[in-house]
Design a protein around this motif. Sequence first.
Motif, PDB file in Angstrom:
ATOM      1  N   ASN A  52       0.800  -1.230   0.000  1.00 19.94           N
ATOM      2  CA  ASN A  52       0.000   0.000   0.000  1.00 19.94           C
ATOM      3  C   ASN A  52       0.829   1.274   0.000  1.00 19.94           C
ATOM      4  O   ASN A  52       2.024   1.285   0.297  1.00 19.94           O
ATOM      5  CB  ASN A  52      -0.956   0.022   1.197  1.00 19.94           C
ATOM      6  CG  ASN A  52      -0.260  -0.057   2.541  1.00 19.94           C
ATOM      7  OD1 ASN A  52       0.155  -1.133   2.971  1.00 19.94           O
ATOM      8  ND2 ASN A  52      -0.128   1.069   3.227  1.00 19.94           N
ATOM      9  N   SER A  53       0.138   2.367  -0.297  1.00 21.10           N
ATOM     10  CA  SER A  53       0.739   3.698  -0.285  1.00 21.10           C
ATOM     11  C   SER A  53       0.809   4.242   1.134  1.00 21.10           C
ATOM     12  O   SER A  53       0.161   3.726   2.056  1.00 21.10           O
ATOM     13  CB  SER A  53      -0.090   4.657  -1.147  1.00 21.10           C
ATOM     14  OG  SER A  53      -1.336   4.936  -0.513  1.00 21.10           O
ATOM     15  N   THR A  87      -2.602   4.816   3.620  1.00 24.81           N
ATOM     16  CA  THR A  87      -3.717   3.911   3.352  1.00 24.81           C
ATOM     17  C   THR A  87      -3.447   2.583   4.065  1.00 24.81           C
ATOM     18  O   THR A  87      -2.556   2.481   4.909  1.00 24.81           O
ATOM     19  CB  THR A  87      -3.922   3.666   1.844  1.00 24.81           C
ATOM     20  OG1 THR A  87      -2.803   2.954   1.309  1.00 24.81           O
ATOM     21  CG2 THR A  87      -4.123   4.979   1.101  1.00 24.81           C
ATOM     22  N   ARG A  91      -6.672  -2.291   2.164  1.00 27.91           N
ATOM     23  CA  ARG A  91      -7.963  -2.173   1.496  1.00 27.91           C
ATOM     24  C   ARG A  91      -7.928  -1.281   0.259  1.00 27.91           C
ATOM     25  O   ARG A  91      -8.866  -1.296  -0.544  1.00 27.91           O
ATOM     26  CB  ARG A  91      -9.008  -1.649   2.480  1.00 27.91           C
ATOM     27  CG  ARG A  91      -9.335  -2.599   3.618  1.00 27.91           C
ATOM     28  CD  ARG A  91     -10.247  -1.930   4.626  1.00 27.91           C
ATOM     29  NE  ARG A  91      -9.578  -0.782   5.241  1.00 27.91           N
ATOM     30  CZ  ARG A  91     -10.228   0.201   5.877  1.00 27.91           C
ATOM     31  NH1 ARG A  91     -11.554   0.178   5.962  1.00 27.91           N
ATOM     32  NH2 ARG A  91      -9.550   1.205   6.422  1.00 27.91           N
ATOM     33  N   MET A  92      -6.842  -0.510   0.084  1.00 27.77           N
ATOM     34  CA  MET A  92      -6.745   0.289  -1.135  1.00 27.77           C
ATOM     35  C   MET A  92      -6.713  -0.594  -2.381  1.00 27.77           C
ATOM     36  O   MET A  92      -6.962  -0.131  -3.496  1.00 27.77           O
ATOM     37  CB  MET A  92      -5.511   1.194  -1.109  1.00 27.77           C
ATOM     38  CG  MET A  92      -4.189   0.481  -1.244  1.00 27.77           C
ATOM     39  SD  MET A  92      -2.797   1.597  -1.624  1.00 27.77           S
ATOM     40  CE  MET A  92      -3.040   1.890  -3.372  1.00 27.77           C
ATOM     41  N   TRP A  93      -6.412  -1.877  -2.184  1.00 28.74           N
ATOM     42  CA  TRP A  93      -6.312  -2.829  -3.282  1.00 28.74           C
ATOM     43  C   TRP A  93      -7.561  -3.698  -3.424  1.00 28.74           C
ATOM     44  O   TRP A  93      -7.518  -4.728  -4.105  1.00 28.74           O
ATOM     45  CB  TRP A  93      -5.095  -3.730  -3.089  1.00 28.74           C
ATOM     46  CG  TRP A  93      -3.783  -3.022  -3.072  1.00 28.74           C
ATOM     47  CD1 TRP A  93      -2.946  -2.852  -2.012  1.00 28.74           C
ATOM     48  CD2 TRP A  93      -3.126  -2.407  -4.190  1.00 28.74           C
ATOM     49  NE1 TRP A  93      -1.825  -2.166  -2.386  1.00 28.74           N
ATOM     50  CE2 TRP A  93      -1.892  -1.883  -3.715  1.00 28.74           C
ATOM     51  CE3 TRP A  93      -3.456  -2.248  -5.537  1.00 28.74           C
ATOM     52  CZ2 TRP A  93      -1.004  -1.213  -4.555  1.00 28.74           C
ATOM     53  CZ3 TRP A  93      -2.569  -1.580  -6.371  1.00 28.74           C
ATOM     54  CH2 TRP A  93      -1.356  -1.072  -5.874  1.00 28.74           C
ATOM     55  N   TRP A  99      -4.181  13.324  -4.496  1.00 29.45           N
ATOM     56  CA  TRP A  99      -4.337  11.931  -4.886  1.00 29.45           C
ATOM     57  C   TRP A  99      -5.390  11.680  -5.956  1.00 29.45           C
ATOM     58  O   TRP A  99      -5.341  10.670  -6.651  1.00 29.45           O
ATOM     59  CB  TRP A  99      -4.670  11.093  -3.659  1.00 29.45           C
ATOM     60  CG  TRP A  99      -3.474  10.813  -2.792  1.00 29.45           C
ATOM     61  CD1 TRP A  99      -2.208  11.323  -2.917  1.00 29.45           C
ATOM     62  CD2 TRP A  99      -3.445   9.956  -1.661  1.00 29.45           C
ATOM     63  NE1 TRP A  99      -1.395  10.829  -1.934  1.00 29.45           N
ATOM     64  CE2 TRP A  99      -2.135   9.989  -1.137  1.00 29.45           C
ATOM     65  CE3 TRP A  99      -4.401   9.174  -1.017  1.00 29.45           C
ATOM     66  CZ2 TRP A  99      -1.749   9.249  -0.020  1.00 29.45           C
ATOM     67  CZ3 TRP A  99      -4.022   8.443   0.098  1.00 29.45           C
ATOM     68  CH2 TRP A  99      -2.715   8.476   0.591  1.00 29.45           C
ATOM     69  N   ARG A 103     -13.783   6.693   1.127  1.00 32.15           N
ATOM     70  CA  ARG A 103     -13.128   5.501   1.682  1.00 32.15           C
ATOM     71  C   ARG A 103     -11.653   5.780   1.939  1.00 32.15           C
ATOM     72  O   ARG A 103     -11.114   5.410   2.984  1.00 32.15           O
ATOM     73  CB  ARG A 103     -13.265   4.308   0.733  1.00 32.15           C
ATOM     74  CG  ARG A 103     -14.639   3.703   0.668  1.00 32.15           C
ATOM     75  CD  ARG A 103     -14.638   2.446  -0.195  1.00 32.15           C
ATOM     76  NE  ARG A 103     -13.931   1.361   0.470  1.00 32.15           N
ATOM     77  CZ  ARG A 103     -12.788   0.828   0.052  1.00 32.15           C
ATOM     78  NH1 ARG A 103     -12.185   1.303  -1.030  1.00 32.15           N
ATOM     79  NH2 ARG A 103     -12.228  -0.165   0.703  1.00 32.15           N
ATOM     80  N   ILE A 104     -10.995   6.431   0.986  1.00 32.83           N
ATOM     81  CA  ILE A 104      -9.577   6.744   1.151  1.00 32.83           C
ATOM     82  C   ILE A 104      -9.394   7.827   2.197  1.00 32.83           C
ATOM     83  O   ILE A 104      -8.465   7.775   3.017  1.00 32.83           O
ATOM     84  CB  ILE A 104      -8.971   7.160  -0.198  1.00 32.83           C
ATOM     85  CG1 ILE A 104      -9.049   6.002  -1.205  1.00 32.83           C
ATOM     86  CG2 ILE A 104      -7.526   7.621  -0.009  1.00 32.83           C
ATOM     87  CD1 ILE A 104      -8.320   4.739  -0.768  1.00 32.83           C
ATOM     88  N   MET A 130      -9.318   6.232   5.488  1.00 31.61           N
ATOM     89  CA  MET A 130      -8.049   5.538   5.742  1.00 31.61           C
ATOM     90  C   MET A 130      -6.972   6.511   6.197  1.00 31.61           C
ATOM     91  O   MET A 130      -6.202   6.221   7.120  1.00 31.61           O
ATOM     92  CB  MET A 130      -7.578   4.802   4.486  1.00 31.61           C
ATOM     93  CG  MET A 130      -8.372   3.586   4.106  1.00 31.61           C
ATOM     94  SD  MET A 130      -7.606   2.755   2.669  1.00 31.61           S
ATOM     95  CE  MET A 130      -9.033   1.910   1.992  1.00 31.61           C
ATOM     96  N   LEU A 183      -3.564   7.949  -7.004  1.00 33.90           N
ATOM     97  CA  LEU A 183      -4.068   6.580  -6.801  1.00 33.90           C
ATOM     98  C   LEU A 183      -4.689   6.080  -8.102  1.00 33.90           C
ATOM     99  O   LEU A 183      -5.902   5.959  -8.252  1.00 33.90           O
ATOM    100  CB  LEU A 183      -5.061   6.532  -5.649  1.00 33.90           C
ATOM    101  CG  LEU A 183      -4.510   6.864  -4.254  1.00 33.90           C
ATOM    102  CD1 LEU A 183      -5.505   6.449  -3.173  1.00 33.90           C
ATOM    103  CD2 LEU A 183      -3.159   6.211  -3.992  1.00 33.90           C
ATOM    104  N   ILE A 233      -7.300   3.266  -8.359  1.00 27.73           N
ATOM    105  CA  ILE A 233      -8.682   3.579  -7.998  1.00 27.73           C
ATOM    106  C   ILE A 233      -9.313   4.502  -9.030  1.00 27.73           C
ATOM    107  O   ILE A 233     -10.429   4.258  -9.502  1.00 27.73           O
ATOM    108  CB  ILE A 233      -8.732   4.206  -6.589  1.00 27.73           C
ATOM    109  CG1 ILE A 233      -8.273   3.170  -5.553  1.00 27.73           C
ATOM    110  CG2 ILE A 233     -10.129   4.728  -6.266  1.00 27.73           C
ATOM    111  CD1 ILE A 233      -8.131   3.714  -4.149  1.00 27.73           C
TER     112      ILE A 233
END
Length: 259
Positions: A28-29, A32, A35-37, A153, A168-169, A172, A240, A243
């Motif tokens: 992940n970044s 985050t 769940r970003m994936w 982002w 959602r992001i 996070m 991102l 996404i």
Amino acid sequence: MPETAANGATIHYEISGSPDGPWLVFSNSLGTDLRMWDAQTAMFGRDFRILRYDTRGHGQSDAPSGDYSFDDLGRDALAVMDAAGVDEAYFCGLSMGGVTGMWLGVNAPERFEKLVLCNTGAKIGDIETWQQRIDTVLSTGMAPLVEPVVDRWFTRRFQDEQPAAVDRIRAMIKATPGAGYAGCCAALRDIDLRDAIAAIDLPTLVVAGRHDPSTPVANAEEIHAAIKGSRLVVLDAAHLSNIEQEAEFNETVSTFLKA
């Protein structure tokens, strides 16, 4: 939930996807968690065995105080692979996760088939900017960073058209422990892989976002020029890209991994 001890921290990870498929690791970044994936896990899980983990300082992994290094973050990734019984894998990381991928390509190439390095740089930003961010987080918490980060982002168009995805992001980022965020900022402040990545001899895909101010296309071009035989793809996204341009990202990465 699976977790493993690594270099003084407990790292959380999850396994999903095709039981008989080759392993694919996602990293992940900054700001985050694994769940970003989610969208990539659902799509790539049809053909791959997916290993996702929360980078040290993020999600359900430990967030020890103090500076981290990419020696820490890279060894954490290897420890998670060992705990999951992964001898060799494909790797996909974005931003900080992409830097981890470069570290792994330099220091543990025998563990990987191919690398996908997304919206990242061999040297990201400068010492002063990272230090300012560390000082802000440690003194005031994550709240002041949330909206400026979201604006870097995602393009304004995407924020307007897909507010739920952005929220959602945003959640996070808010939930990231300040100590963990600051620790990873220190790792990014101190790393410079611009010379080292010339040694990478793995099939490598470099993905950039045309509208990404955090890791501009020039950063991707620098990686592409340094890693012999690498491929560069620029998507119509900000930071991102997995996404904001989910379908194109998935198709681009899938084509590369299956080639």
